[in-house]
Scaffold this motif. Structure first.
Motif, PDB file in Angstrom:
ATOM      1  N   TRP A   1       0.810  -1.205   0.000  1.00 48.20           N
ATOM      2  CA  TRP A   1       0.000   0.000   0.000  1.00 48.20           C
ATOM      3  C   TRP A   1       0.847   1.260   0.000  1.00 48.20           C
ATOM      4  O   TRP A   1       0.456   2.278  -0.590  1.00 48.20           O
ATOM      5  N   LYS A   2       2.001   1.212   0.639  1.00 48.01           N
ATOM      6  CA  LYS A   2       2.896   2.366   0.637  1.00 48.01           C
ATOM      7  C   LYS A   2       3.311   2.717  -0.784  1.00 48.01           C
ATOM      8  O   LYS A   2       3.384   3.895  -1.149  1.00 48.01           O
ATOM      9  N   ASN A   3       3.572   1.705  -1.588  1.00 49.62           N
ATOM     10  CA  ASN A   3       4.018   1.939  -2.955  1.00 49.62           C
ATOM     11  C   ASN A   3       2.863   2.070  -3.942  1.00 49.62           C
ATOM     12  O   ASN A   3       2.966   2.811  -4.923  1.00 49.62           O
ATOM     13  N   CYS A   4       1.774   1.386  -3.689  1.00 47.97           N
ATOM     14  CA  CYS A   4       0.604   1.484  -4.560  1.00 47.97           C
ATOM     15  C   CYS A   4       0.051   2.906  -4.586  1.00 47.97           C
ATOM     16  O   CYS A   4      -0.404   3.390  -5.625  1.00 47.97           O
ATOM     17  N   ALA A   5       0.105   3.591  -3.463  1.00 49.24           N
ATOM     18  CA  ALA A   5      -0.507   4.917  -3.339  1.00 49.24           C
ATOM     19  C   ALA A   5      -0.041   5.859  -4.443  1.00 49.24           C
ATOM     20  O   ALA A   5      -0.856   6.506  -5.120  1.00 49.24           O
ATOM     21  N   ASP A   6       1.269   5.952  -4.642  1.00 47.46           N
ATOM     22  CA  ASP A   6       1.794   6.888  -5.637  1.00 47.46           C
ATOM     23  C   ASP A   6       2.204   6.222  -6.938  1.00 47.46           C
ATOM     24  O   ASP A   6       2.311   6.888  -7.965  1.00 47.46           O
ATOM     25  N   ALA A   7       2.411   4.902  -6.926  1.00 49.20           N
ATOM     26  CA  ALA A   7       2.884   4.224  -8.132  1.00 49.20           C
ATOM     27  C   ALA A   7       1.763   3.897  -9.108  1.00 49.20           C
ATOM     28  O   ALA A   7       1.974   3.918 -10.321  1.00 49.20           O
ATOM     29  N   SER A   8       0.563   3.589  -8.613  1.00 48.06           N
ATOM     30  CA  SER A   8      -0.527   3.226  -9.523  1.00 48.06           C
ATOM     31  C   SER A   8      -1.830   3.960  -9.224  1.00 48.06           C
ATOM     32  O   SER A   8      -2.521   4.398 -10.148  1.00 48.06           O
ATOM     33  N   PHE A   9      -2.173   4.122  -7.943  1.00 51.54           N
ATOM     34  CA  PHE A   9      -3.452   4.758  -7.616  1.00 51.54           C
ATOM     35  C   PHE A   9      -3.439   6.243  -7.974  1.00 51.54           C
ATOM     36  O   PHE A   9      -4.303   6.734  -8.699  1.00 51.54           O
ATOM     37  N   MET A  10      -2.446   6.985  -7.494  1.00 52.90           N
ATOM     38  CA  MET A  10      -2.398   8.418  -7.763  1.00 52.90           C
ATOM     39  C   MET A  10      -2.274   8.742  -9.245  1.00 52.90           C
ATOM     40  O   MET A  10      -2.945   9.670  -9.727  1.00 52.90           O
ATOM     41  N   PRO A  11      -1.461   8.025 -10.030  1.00 53.74           N
ATOM     42  CA  PRO A  11      -1.428   8.334 -11.469  1.00 53.74           C
ATOM     43  C   PRO A  11      -2.784   8.198 -12.146  1.00 53.74           C
ATOM     44  O   PRO A  11      -3.130   9.007 -13.017  1.00 53.74           O
ATOM     45  N   ASN A  12      -3.578   7.199 -11.758  1.00 48.61           N
ATOM     46  CA  ASN A  12      -4.905   7.057 -12.354  1.00 48.61           C
ATOM     47  C   ASN A  12      -5.843   8.180 -11.926  1.00 48.61           C
ATOM     48  O   ASN A  12      -6.644   8.680 -12.721  1.00 48.61           O
ATOM     49  N   VAL A  13      -5.749   8.582 -10.670  1.00 45.12           N
ATOM     50  CA  VAL A  13      -6.544   9.728 -10.202  1.00 45.12           C
ATOM     51  C   VAL A  13      -6.129  10.981 -10.957  1.00 45.12           C
ATOM     52  O   VAL A  13      -6.969  11.769 -11.412  1.00 45.12           O
ATOM     53  N   ALA A  14      -4.820  11.184 -11.101  1.00 46.36           N
ATOM     54  CA  ALA A  14      -4.317  12.378 -11.779  1.00 46.36           C
ATOM     55  C   ALA A  14      -4.729  12.415 -13.249  1.00 46.36           C
ATOM     56  O   ALA A  14      -4.963  13.501 -13.811  1.00 46.36           O
ATOM     57  N   LEU A  15      -4.830  11.250 -13.894  1.00 40.20           N
ATOM     58  CA  LEU A  15      -5.252  11.222 -15.295  1.00 40.20           C
ATOM     59  C   LEU A  15      -6.644  11.810 -15.472  1.00 40.20           C
ATOM     60  O   LEU A  15      -6.930  12.441 -16.492  1.00 40.20           O
ATOM     61  N   LYS A  16      -7.503  11.606 -14.491  1.00 36.36           N
ATOM     62  CA  LYS A  16      -8.836  12.218 -14.546  1.00 36.36           C
ATOM     63  C   LYS A  16      -8.717  13.739 -14.653  1.00 36.36           C
ATOM     64  O   LYS A  16      -9.404  14.391 -15.446  1.00 36.36           O
TER      65      LYS A  16
END
Length: 233
Positions: free
Chosen positions: A100-115
Motif C-alpha cells: 500500500w505504501k508503494n501502490c498509493a503513488d505508483a498506480s493509484f495516484m497516477p490514475n486519479v491524476a489522469l482524470k
C-alpha cells in the motif's frame, strides 16, 4: 539538526507536513501557493523546484536535499521509531505495508491524476474542436480509467473492512501516503463516496491531532481541494 520543508498548498506535499507532525519533528515550513519556474525562487534548493522538497541538515554535516514524497517518507521514518514500520510487523502486515505504501503513488495516484489531466485538456481545447477532446476523454474513461479507479476503491474497501488501518492494526506511513489519492478519488464521482469503510477510515484520519495540526500549518483547504477534483469527473 535543522529541517526545512518546501511545501505547496493543497498539494500532495501536505502529506509530508502531516508526517512531520506525526513524528513531532522540529521543522521550518515554507509554504507556496503555486508551482515555481526556475526564475521564481532562486533559493529553492531543488533544481526543478519540486514540491515537496526536504532539506535535512545534521550538525557539522552537509545538508541533504531530498524530493519525491515517498522518498521523503522513507527517509524520515528511518530517522524515527514513532511510526509502525517493518521491525514492528508480522509478515502479512509487512507485505500489506509495502504494497500500500508503494501502490498509493505508483498506480493509484497516477490514475486519479489522469482524470484531472484529461479534464484540463478538454477545458483548454479551443471551443470549435472541443468535442474531439470530450470524445477522447469519454472513450478513455469508459475503456480504462473508470474501471481502474473502481477496482482500486473496491480493493481498499475490502482491506479496510478487515483492518482498522491500511496495513493492519497499526497506523503507519502507508496511511499517510494513501490518504491524498483516496480523498481525491472520493471527489471524482459520487459513487466513490458510498464506501462505508473508506468513509470511516477518512474520518479516523481526520480525527488525528497531528492531521489537524498539519491542516492548519500547511494552510490546507478541503473546500478548495474538493472543488478542484470535482471538476475532473
Amino acid at each position: 539538526m535543522h529541517i526545512t520543508l518546501y511545501h505547496l498548498q493543497n498539494s500532495r506535499s501536505q502529506r509530508i507536513v502531516w508526517l512531520c507532525e506525526e513524528l513531532n519533528l522540529d521543522y521550518e515550513l515554507l509554504t507556496f501557493t503555486e508551482h515555481l519556474q526556475e526564475q521564481d525562487h532562486p533559493k529553492h534548493p531543488h533544481p526543478f523546484k519540486k514540491f515537496p522538497t526536504l532539506v535535512y541538515a545534521p550538525p557539522a554535516q552537509s545538508a541533504l536535499v531530498l524530493a519525491e514524497t515517498t522518498a521523503i517518507v522513507d527517509f524520515l521514518c528511518q530517522q524515527s521509531t514513532q511510526l509502525a514500520t517493518h521491525h514492528m510487523m508480522e509478515n502479512k502486515q509487512l507485505a500489506d505495508f509495502y504494497y500500500w505504501k508503494n501502490c498509493a503513488d505508483a498506480s493509484f495516484m497516477p490514475n486519479v491524476a489522469l482524470k484531472q489531466i484529461f479534464a484540463q485538456i478538454v477545458q483548454h481545447t479551443p471551443f470549435p474542436i472541443r468535442f474531439i477532446a470530450k470524445v477522447f476523454k469519454y472513450g478513455f474513461d469508459q475503456g480504462y480509467l473508470n474501471n481502474a479507479l473502481q477496482q482500486h476503491m473496491q480493493q481498499i474497501e475490502l482491506q479496510l473492512k478487515l483492518n482498522p488501518w491500511i496495513a493492519g492494526e497499526r497506523f503507519s506511513a502507508a496511511d499517510i501516503l494513501l490518504w491524498f489519492p483516496l480523498f481525491a478519488c472520493t471527489q471524482l464521482d459520487q459513487t466513490f463516496q458510498n464506501y462505508v469503510h473508506i468513509n470511516a477510515y477518512l474520518r479516523q484520519i481526520e480525527s488525528r491531532p497531528a492531521f489537524q495540526r498539519a491542516k492548519a500549518k500547511g494552510q490546507w483547504s478541503a473546500e478548495h481541494f474538493q472543488l478542484y477534483w470535482n471538476k475532473a469527473h
